[in-house]
Write a protein that holds these residues in place. Sequence first.
Motif, PDB file in Angstrom:
ATOM      1  N   ILE A  64      -3.447  -2.995  -9.034  1.00 44.01           N
ATOM      2  CA  ILE A  64      -3.478  -3.016  -7.573  1.00 44.01           C
ATOM      3  C   ILE A  64      -2.975  -4.364  -7.049  1.00 44.01           C
ATOM      4  O   ILE A  64      -2.239  -4.427  -6.053  1.00 44.01           O
ATOM      5  N   LYS A  65      -3.355  -5.424  -7.727  1.00 44.34           N
ATOM      6  CA  LYS A  65      -2.848  -6.749  -7.354  1.00 44.34           C
ATOM      7  C   LYS A  65      -1.335  -6.817  -7.527  1.00 44.34           C
ATOM      8  O   LYS A  65      -0.625  -7.381  -6.684  1.00 44.34           O
TER       9      LYS A  65
ATOM     10  N   SER B  69      -3.557  -8.815  -2.349  1.00 45.75           N
ATOM     11  CA  SER B  69      -3.940 -10.131  -2.856  1.00 45.75           C
ATOM     12  C   SER B  69      -5.396 -10.487  -2.573  1.00 45.75           C
ATOM     13  O   SER B  69      -6.006 -11.260  -3.315  1.00 45.75           O
ATOM     14  N   ASN B  70      -5.983  -9.918  -1.518  1.00 44.49           N
ATOM     15  CA  ASN B  70      -7.369 -10.226  -1.165  1.00 44.49           C
ATOM     16  C   ASN B  70      -8.319  -9.611  -2.183  1.00 44.49           C
ATOM     17  O   ASN B  70      -8.261  -8.409  -2.461  1.00 44.49           O
ATOM     18  N   SER B  71      -9.204 -10.420  -2.756  1.00 43.14           N
ATOM     19  CA  SER B  71     -10.071  -9.937  -3.836  1.00 43.14           C
ATOM     20  C   SER B  71     -11.025  -8.846  -3.360  1.00 43.14           C
ATOM     21  O   SER B  71     -11.295  -7.875  -4.083  1.00 43.14           O
ATOM     22  N   GLY B  72     -11.549  -8.982  -2.145  1.00 39.43           N
ATOM     23  CA  GLY B  72     -12.433  -7.957  -1.620  1.00 39.43           C
ATOM     24  C   GLY B  72     -11.717  -6.633  -1.432  1.00 39.43           C
ATOM     25  O   GLY B  72     -12.266  -5.567  -1.725  1.00 39.43           O
ATOM     26  N   GLU B  73     -10.476  -6.696  -0.958  1.00 37.56           N
ATOM     27  CA  GLU B  73      -9.683  -5.483  -0.769  1.00 37.56           C
ATOM     28  C   GLU B  73      -9.342  -4.843  -2.110  1.00 37.56           C
ATOM     29  O   GLU B  73      -9.342  -3.610  -2.244  1.00 37.56           O
ATOM     30  N   ILE B  74      -9.079  -5.669  -3.104  1.00 38.67           N
ATOM     31  CA  ILE B  74      -8.790  -5.153  -4.450  1.00 38.67           C
ATOM     32  C   ILE B  74      -9.989  -4.387  -4.991  1.00 38.67           C
ATOM     33  O   ILE B  74      -9.855  -3.287  -5.537  1.00 38.67           O
TER      34      ILE B  74
END
Length: 399
Positions: A33-34, A39-44
Amino acid sequence: MPLWKRNMYVCWFGMFVSGIGMSQIAPVLPLFIKQLGISNSGEINRISGIAFGITYIVSAIFSPIWGYAADKVGRKPMLLRASLGMGGIIFCMGFAPNVFTLIFLRILQGAITGYSTACTTLIATQTDKEHAGYALGTLSTASVAGSLLGPTIGGFIEDRIGLQPVFFITGSLMLLAFLTTLFFVKENFKRDEKKQQLSFKEIWNSIPEKRLTIVLSVTFFIITFGLYTIEPIVTVYVGKLNGGAGHVALIAGLVFSASGLANVIAAPQLGKLSDKIGVHKVILFALIAAGIIYIPQAFVSNPWQLMGLRFLLGLTLGGLNPSVNTLIKKITPSHLTGRIFGITISAGYLGVFLGAVLGGQISAAFGIRHVFYITSALLLLNAVWVYFNVYKRLKNKNL
């Protein structure tokens, strides 16, 4: 070699690969997904949870549908449909240009599944009573082992040769399962038109052991729930036990996969045992043993103790899946076998999803050790329910 045995070996391979295909994405999903631009860890984390869990939810919906189709048109066509479809879909995931395409393909993967349902139905209807426990016990190791070993295999492939090959290799294996099924699985299917036209109410009324069927489906749900409650917390737990030492991801994969290895070893033997002493006895004592073994997992002081206990857990759970499947075969009319197995396998998919989700929630709310306490309590309560509704009812019957 008897027909049922040859088909059993072919189906074992297909179910093993199918299990890998369903679960191998877990350790590589956040990385992929990254790579797709998030790039946002929470969104990942949020997208990873959706992409992983949605396959099992959709599978739970479609499994009874494919079970009905297996009873209607035959089990081999369902095997060919599922293996070819999953192979193509998983292969295409490697080319996904964005997360929306990836999630869409994961939904399609859940919808096209049904390999395990068709395999279980095929072997259950072909195998005689004397060998049913052994055959279904051997078969049950495939999906469990594939699901539990899948994350380790996926992580290993990613570590060695990259992200996209995870999808290409798994998709190719599913296509190999399609070819072995096409050339080596034999089925003499005879459709009963009158029985296939039954309504849902007529089908339910024709099931001789309704309460027993419900108990077994709930038990199957709790078995898979218990196996997967540890999945979202195992890496964190191993990190704490490891005291900051390296190789946490590798050790966590080994801890999680230990249950799968033990299941492969134990299930065929416990299946044979259930043929001799009765499936109701194996189900009850395996539930009690599994419930007890969960408790010391909360008190281990290093990852190797946890791995040993997970291995013992796999030995006990190896007696549950085949015994549940064997008993369902024995109490279900042959023309309804696919539909009933579809329901129980659907319950298993729900157990995988809810186990992974609730395991993380329990850990966040109460602490990691409470995951083991609560899972143990569920298994032991299920054992009490099984004692009154399965064991006491069947102890004087030849089942």
